[in-house]
Scaffold this motif. Structure first.
Motif, mmCIF file in Angstrom:
data_model
loop_
_atom_site.group_PDB
_atom_site.id
_atom_site.type_symbol
_atom_site.label_atom_id
_atom_site.label_comp_id
_atom_site.label_asym_id
_atom_site.label_seq_id
_atom_site.Cartn_x
_atom_site.Cartn_y
_atom_site.Cartn_z
ATOM 1 N N THR A 135 11.157 -10.110 -3.641
ATOM 2 C CA THR A 135 11.072 -9.900 -5.092
ATOM 3 C C THR A 135 9.936 -8.931 -5.419
ATOM 4 O O THR A 135 10.095 -8.006 -6.221
ATOM 5 C CB THR A 135 10.873 -11.242 -5.818
ATOM 6 O OG1 THR A 135 11.979 -12.094 -5.515
ATOM 7 C CG2 THR A 135 10.762 -11.056 -7.318
ATOM 8 N N HIS A 136 8.790 -9.118 -4.784
ATOM 9 C CA HIS A 136 7.643 -8.229 -4.993
ATOM 10 C C HIS A 136 7.964 -6.800 -4.539
ATOM 11 O O HIS A 136 7.638 -5.831 -5.233
ATOM 12 C CB HIS A 136 6.421 -8.769 -4.249
ATOM 13 C CG HIS A 136 5.182 -7.978 -4.461
ATOM 14 N ND1 HIS A 136 4.461 -8.021 -5.632
ATOM 15 C CD2 HIS A 136 4.549 -7.090 -3.652
ATOM 16 C CE1 HIS A 136 3.424 -7.197 -5.533
ATOM 17 N NE2 HIS A 136 3.463 -6.622 -4.344
ATOM 18 N N LEU A 137 8.619 -6.657 -3.395
ATOM 19 C CA LEU A 137 8.987 -5.328 -2.898
ATOM 20 C C LEU A 137 9.984 -4.645 -3.836
ATOM 21 O O LEU A 137 9.914 -3.428 -4.051
ATOM 22 C CB LEU A 137 9.574 -5.427 -1.492
ATOM 23 C CG LEU A 137 8.600 -5.826 -0.381
ATOM 24 C CD1 LEU A 137 9.349 -6.065 0.916
ATOM 25 C CD2 LEU A 137 7.511 -4.793 -0.206
ATOM 26 N N THR A 138 10.891 -5.410 -4.403
ATOM 27 C CA THR A 138 11.856 -4.861 -5.363
ATOM 28 C C THR A 138 11.122 -4.300 -6.576
ATOM 29 O O THR A 138 11.418 -3.187 -7.033
ATOM 30 C CB THR A 138 12.865 -5.940 -5.799
ATOM 31 O OG1 THR A 138 13.560 -6.401 -4.645
ATOM 32 C CG2 THR A 138 13.855 -5.409 -6.823
ATOM 33 N N LEU A 139 10.152 -5.042 -7.083
ATOM 34 C CA LEU A 139 9.367 -4.565 -8.229
ATOM 35 C C LEU A 139 8.597 -3.298 -7.877
ATOM 36 O O LEU A 139 8.497 -2.369 -8.687
ATOM 37 C CB LEU A 139 8.418 -5.668 -8.713
ATOM 38 C CG LEU A 139 9.092 -6.909 -9.298
ATOM 39 C CD1 LEU A 139 8.054 -7.997 -9.576
ATOM 40 C CD2 LEU A 139 9.878 -6.557 -10.553
#
Length: 156
Positions: A135-139
Motif C-alpha cells: 500500500t505504501h509503495l503504491t502511494l
C-alpha cells in the motif's frame, strides 16, 4: 494525457483488503508510472512531498523512488531470484567464507526458533506487513507519477 486512460483496469475483482487486490493495484500503478515517466532523470533532486514538513537531508529523491519501485514491480511480476543469486547480489560478491558460515549458523538458529513459533501468527504478521508495504509503495508510485506530470506541466 488522460488519468483514467493511463491507468490499467484491474481485470479481477477481489475483496478490498485481499492481498491480491493490493498487489494488482501496486502493479497497475507502477506500470502506469513507468509508462508516464519518459525521462526519469527529471526526477533527480526532486524531494517527495513531506506534507508540510521539511525534507530530511540525505533522504532519497524521486528518481531513487522511481528506480526502486520499478525494480520491486519486476520482482512482484516475475518472482524472487533463487536464494543464492539474491545473496550474491546483496553481498556484491565481497563476503568471505567465514561470514557466509556465520550467516548460515545464524539462519539455522533463526529457522529453528521460527519453527517453534505459531505458524498462523507468523502468517498474519507477514501478511499484514506485506499488505502495508505494498500500500505504501503504491502511494509512492502515484506520487512519483504526479510529480513527474507537474514537472512536465501536465498536472493530473
Amino acid at each position: 494525457m488522460d488519468g483514467k486512460a493511463t491507468m490499467q483496469v484491474l481485470a479481477k475483482r477481489y475483496p478490498k483488503n485481499c492481498l491480491l487486490t493490493v498487489m494488482d493495484r501496486y502493479l497497475a500503478v507502477a506500470r502506469n508510472m513507468e509508462q508516464v515517466v519518459m525521462i526519469p532523470s527529471l526526477l533527480r533532486d526532486v524531494q517527495p512531498s513531506a506534507h508540510g514538513c521539511q525534507a530530511q537531508s540525505g533522504a532519497p529523491d524521486l528518481y531513487n523512488y522511481f528506480t526502486m519501485l520499478k525494480a520491486i514491480r519486476v520482482v512482484v511480476d516475475h518472482g524472487l531470484l533463487p536464494r543464492e543469486e539474491w545473496q550474491a547480489k546483496v553481498a556484491d560478491g565481497k563476503t568471505d567464507g567465514a561470514e557466509d558460515e556465520a550467516a548460515e549458523t545464524k539462519e539455522t538458529e533463526e529457522e529453528r526458533l521460527l519453527g517453534q513459533l505459531d505458524l498462523e501468527a507468523q502468517f498474519h504478521l507477514h501478511f499484514s506487513s506485506l499488505h502495508h508495504i505494498l500500500t505504501h509503495l503504491t502511494l509512492k508510485a502515484e506520487e512519483v507519477t504526479r510529480k513527474y506530470l507537474e514537472i512536465m506541466g501536465q498536472a493530473m
